[in-house]
Motif scaffolding. Structure first.
Motif, PDB file in Angstrom:
ATOM      1  N   ALA A  75      38.769  45.979  34.344  1.00  0.00           N
ATOM      2  CA  ALA A  75      38.726  44.701  34.850  1.00  0.00           C
ATOM      3  C   ALA A  75      38.517  44.743  36.136  1.00  0.00           C
ATOM      4  N   THR A  85      38.799  39.717  29.731  1.00  0.00           N
ATOM      5  CA  THR A  85      39.067  39.286  31.068  1.00  0.00           C
ATOM      6  C   THR A  85      38.577  37.983  31.410  1.00  0.00           C
ATOM      7  N   HIS A 102      42.926  35.966  37.193  1.00  0.00           N
ATOM      8  CA  HIS A 102      42.499  37.034  36.211  1.00  0.00           C
ATOM      9  C   HIS A 102      43.452  37.387  35.516  1.00  0.00           C
ATOM     10  N   ALA A 106      43.627  39.990  32.386  1.00  0.00           N
ATOM     11  CA  ALA A 106      42.800  41.314  31.624  1.00  0.00           C
ATOM     12  C   ALA A 106      43.773  41.502  30.427  1.00  0.00           C
TER      13      ALA A 106
END
Length: 577
Positions: free
Chosen positions: A229, A324, A336, A338
């Motif tokens: 990611a 992601t 974010h 992931a």
């Protein structure tokens, strides 16, 4: 395409990899690996303690030849095809592996060091040089699980059954039953005494395994980077949990943003309350570029919550495991999430995930007002991260377990689990023909369609399970209580959970002794009729100790199952209707 430059071993690798720090294994036939680290954001608001930064470390190549099982895919991964076995798969966070060393595993190696990838059982251990080794979890002698064995002083892995020892190459180094050194040397040199060994990689806070048994696997793995990611790097705080859900169903769920307002009705995340009345219709769900076998695809869609209005949400799929999701809260905070979804074995997937929050330096003064605007849910999320920092690991875990925030105890995961299990159950009787069985008339299903098209066009329709095991048969054997077996899915290999269970066991033993001693003292005092008040106090304290034991048992059950110990044996999904 990146330019290529040769290395000392004659193996060509991307030039970008050559710019990174390098550690070369001194073991013969080992190939140095560099992994390009993800760029660090200007300012990071972390949800976990910083991890030790590291570089990729390879292990030694085995000298045996192996027969490659390509499964359903073609045997060359260059012509637009995707070969499942020729990829890096995250096995576990390195921190958990380190913490698990020697932690309450009298029956063999720690449970977290045993795993399956694509249906193939694999065991890892650390040798005397500090490198993680990976071999197939079966002894060449009589097929007993090597994970039941132990690591010897010379760094080899000894089988529990008859003591045969194997090194990181998969070669047998010692056979106790041999009648002499000559006969032992002959037996150990036979290809039949060897077990399959796999390349491993330490990168981005995770241990990666390349589950290919071809003779060229150690060369093939060198130029290939694991799917990483963009903003999740070495210092990420990884969590891991196994789920009795098929790889395909779990991946569909991850690429389906609209399910949250329905499956998670009544829940709240980062200030967004989920529910049908709050649902925002997806009118724009577009793919950025053509789908590629190895590069996967990137999708973006209009926001589906009020706090993410104004910025599209991005979903990026990097085959075969990484998804992601990136969204922007109030135009300032970038979230974010992931997730690595590893196809362990038919009907079971491992979820390795981390969350990070970023902001630009220029927006620093705007962050606090945004956090205050998001309200109590954000502060609650931050406070739930405090127990592991205020208490020793296992004590912090028990506190988190009480408020339902440690790993698989979240209602979010269980809500997904129940629904996905019902989907898997339907497929067991009809087969996974998504084009015929699914009806997908809206834009909101673009992620599901893109994933299945990738599997059809490049990946042979799905993971090729080792040994040809049918996933349908495995799913048919799953029962309701299997979905909430916390011991099997998490606690058995989580080092902090194991420590907590040991601690609770010690407390239980202590309380039992205290209760017995106080009752004995009360009996003696009553018999002598010397201090009736003290006898009463002793009885009350013994009852308190017994009640405390009851609470300890209840807490212990939370480590073993999600199902309540009394009443209906059903997990409360907290759906309003």
């Amino acid at each position: 395409m990146a330019s290529r430059t040769p290395n000392l071993h004659g193996v060509r690798r991307p030039a970008a990899l050559n710019r990174q720090p390098l550690i070369v294994s001194p073991v013969p036939l080992a190939y140095p690996v560099r992994v390009a680290l993800a760029p660090r954001p200007p300012i990071r608001i972390g949800f976990g303690a910083p991890r030790r930064r590291g570089v990729a470390i390879p292990v030694a190549s085995p000298s045996r030849e192996a027969v490659k099982d390509r499964g359903e895919c073609t045997e060359d991964g260059r012509e637009g095809t995707f070969v499942w076995t020729r990829q890096w798969y995250p096995m576990a966070p390195l921190k958990l592996l380190e913490d698990a060393q020697g932690e309450g595993c009298e029956s063999g190696l720690p449970e977290i060091q045993r795993m399956a990838i694509l249906g193939r059982a694999i065991v890892v251990w650390k040798d005397v040089e500090g490198r993680w080794r990976a071999v197939e979890d079966r002894c060449a002698h009589r097929l007993a699980a090597l994970s039941l064995g132990s690591v010897q002083e010379d760094g080899t892995l000894a089988c529990r059954y008859h003591g045969w020892r194997f090194n990181g190459h998969g070669e047998c180094t010692h056979i106790p039953q041999a009648t002499g050194t000559t006969s032992e040397a002959i037996a150990c040199s036979s290809s039949r005494s060897k077990v399959t060994a796999f390349p491993t990689l330490e990168a981005h806070g995770l241990l990666w395994v390349w589950p290919d048994d071809a003779p060229t696997s150690w060369v093939d793995s060198v130029p290939t980077e694991p799917p990483v990611a963009q903003v999740v790097g070495q210092d990420s705080d990884w969590s891991v949990v196994d789920f009795p859900v098929s790889y395909a169903s779990w991946m569909e769920n991850t690429l389906d943003p609209c399910h949250t307002d329905y499956i998670h009705h009544g829940q709240n995340s980062f200030g967004a309350a989920f529910g049908p009345s709050n649902a925002i219709t997806i009118t724009n769900f577009e793919q950025a570029a053509a789908t590629k076998a190895r590069a996967g695809f990137t999708l973006s869609h209009n926001p589906i919550t009020s706090i993410t209005q104004g910025r599209n949400v991005t979903l990026e799929f990097k085959p075969p495991t990484l998804v992601t999701a990136t969204s922007v809260l109030k135009g300032v905070l970038t979230i974010h999430v992931a997730q690595y979804l590893v196809p362990m074995r038919p009907g079971y997937s491992r979820n390795v995930f981390a969350t990070s929050v970023e902001m630009d330096k220029g927006d620093a003064l705007q962050v606090l007002p945004v956090v205050f605007a998001l309200g109590a849910p954000v502060f609650a999320a931050l406070l739930r991260k405090l127990p592991p920092k205020l208490f020793p690991g296992f004590l912090g875990t028990m506190v988190q377990l009480l408020d339902g925030t440690h790993s698989v105890s979240t209602t979010f995961a269980s809500q997904d689990l129940v629904v996905l299990n019902s989907q898997d159950a339907e497929f067991t009787s009809t087969g996974r023909d998504w084009r015929r069985r699914f009806y997908l008339p809206t834009r909101s299903d673009a992620g599901v369609v893109a994933f299945h098209r990738w599997m059809e066009e490049f990946a042979g329709g799905g993971p090729p399970w080792f040994g040809g095991v049918e996933e349908r048969k495995v799913l048919q054997r799953l029962r309701y209580h299997d979905l909430f077996d916390r011991w099997k899915l998490h606690s058995s290999w989580c080092p902090t959970c194991r420590k907590a269970l040991k601690y609770l066991g010690a407390i239980d033993t202590l309380l039992a002794g205290v209760a017995a001693g106080l009752l004995s003292a009360a009996v003696v005092l009553v018999a002598r009729a010397t201090a009736p008040q003290l006898a009463t106090v002793a009885v009350v304290l013994s009852i308190a100790a017994l009640l405390a034991r009851f609470e300890v048992h209840k807490l212990r059950d939370r480590f073993l199952t999600e199902l309540p110990p009394v009443g209906l044996p059903e997990f409360s999904l907290r759906w309003p209707s």
